[in-house]
Design a protein around this motif. Structure first.
Motif, mmCIF file in Angstrom:
data_model
loop_
_atom_site.group_PDB
_atom_site.id
_atom_site.type_symbol
_atom_site.label_atom_id
_atom_site.label_comp_id
_atom_site.label_asym_id
_atom_site.label_seq_id
_atom_site.Cartn_x
_atom_site.Cartn_y
_atom_site.Cartn_z
ATOM 1 N N ASP A 93 0.843 -1.198 0.000
ATOM 2 C CA ASP A 93 0.000 0.000 0.000
ATOM 3 C C ASP A 93 0.878 1.246 0.000
ATOM 4 O OD1 ASP A 93 -2.182 -1.624 -0.160
ATOM 5 O OD2 ASP A 93 -3.085 -1.018 1.733
ATOM 6 N N PHE B 60 -6.473 3.227 -5.921
ATOM 7 C CA PHE B 60 -6.414 1.946 -6.617
ATOM 8 C C PHE B 60 -6.213 2.108 -8.116
ATOM 9 C CE2 PHE B 60 -8.857 0.913 -2.805
ATOM 10 C CZ PHE B 60 -8.329 -0.314 -2.435
ATOM 11 N N HIS C 11 -3.609 -1.931 -2.522
ATOM 12 C CA HIS C 11 -3.857 -0.650 -3.191
ATOM 13 C C HIS C 11 -2.932 -0.411 -4.382
ATOM 14 C CE1 HIS C 11 -6.540 1.786 -0.380
ATOM 15 N NE2 HIS C 11 -6.389 0.630 0.264
#
Length: 238
Positions: free
Chosen positions: A77, A82, A113
């Motif tokens: 992440d 996204f 993500h």
């Protein structure tokens, strides 16, 4: 308090600004940087500057200065969005990469993500293994691993209405291996309160199989690790 756990942690690791430093490997791990969280908050109607880029760079500079690591692992992440990387986010990411790569090797572990990461940075990986440690983000299950270091759930310990980003340590809880969950590196992340969390309350499929009552919160205060009793014991006391 489990004094053995405290000795294990403070003897092998340093905790600083939500980063983990593994001494014997000269390796630093940070998770959940979420570059672009600032832009997402602006899109939701927040109208005052948050200085995300400067804050992240300052935190990385402090870590490099304190530890002089040989390797820094960005443990998933890395980005917040996204589906797109805004120019402002790309500039922040490029500045971080430049600052880190000038001092050490940088490993990019993909998180849930990070769908756009391969398009802006080649050479990212699903996991990174070094010296008996396995760094994964935590959004996917793994079976063959060493001491697990993971992020994904942004743990926060609440004490007297105040919230503290924390690490979560479990000795032998992951298929007989130790586990250490990282807090979110980005201070804009609100975190998830773990005081009464059960396995089913975590996002990570790995945590759903763990007796979370055995996990011990670790809060860093001015560079010193404060190791709390296991969550089950804390719940009895509270």
């Amino acid at each position: 308090m489990n004094l053995q756990a405290e000795a294990d942690l403070t003897g092998r690791f340093d905790f600083y600004k939500n980063a983990l430093y593994i001494r014997k490997e000269r390796l630093c791990v940070v998770s959940d940087i979420h570059i672009g969280l600032e832009e997402a908050l602006y899109a939701d109607g927040l109208h005052f500057p948050l200085h995300e880029g400067e804050t992240l760079l300052d935190r990385f500079a402090s870590i490099l200065d304190r530890f002089s690591p040989r390797t820094v692992v960005l443990d998933g992440d890395i980005f917040h969005s996204f589906d797109r990387i805004a120019r402002s986010v790309q500039r922040k990411f490029s500045a971080i990469v430049q600052a880190l790569s000038a001092e050490c090797e940088v490993v990019y572990v993909r998180g849930s993500h990070d769908t756009m990461l391969p398009s802006v940075m080649g050479g990212s990986v699903e996991r990174y293994d070094a010296g008996g440690f396995t760094m994964i983000h935590g959004d996917k299950a793994v079976t063959d691993h060493g001491f697990l270091v993971m992020g994904h759930d942004h743990p926060v310990l609440e004490i007297e209405m105040e919230r503290f980003p924390c690490f979560l340590y479990g000795r032998g809880v992951a298929g007989g291996q130790d586990l250490l969950m990282m807090p979110a590196f980005n201070p804009l992340s609100p975190g998830v309160i773990i005081n009464y969390a059960k396995g089913r309350d975590f996002l990570s499929p790995l945590l759903r199989r763990v007796d979370t009552g055995r996990l011990q919160p670790v809060v860093e205060v001015d560079g010193e690790a404060v190791v709390f009793p296991a969550l089950a014991e804390m719940r009895r006391l509270m």
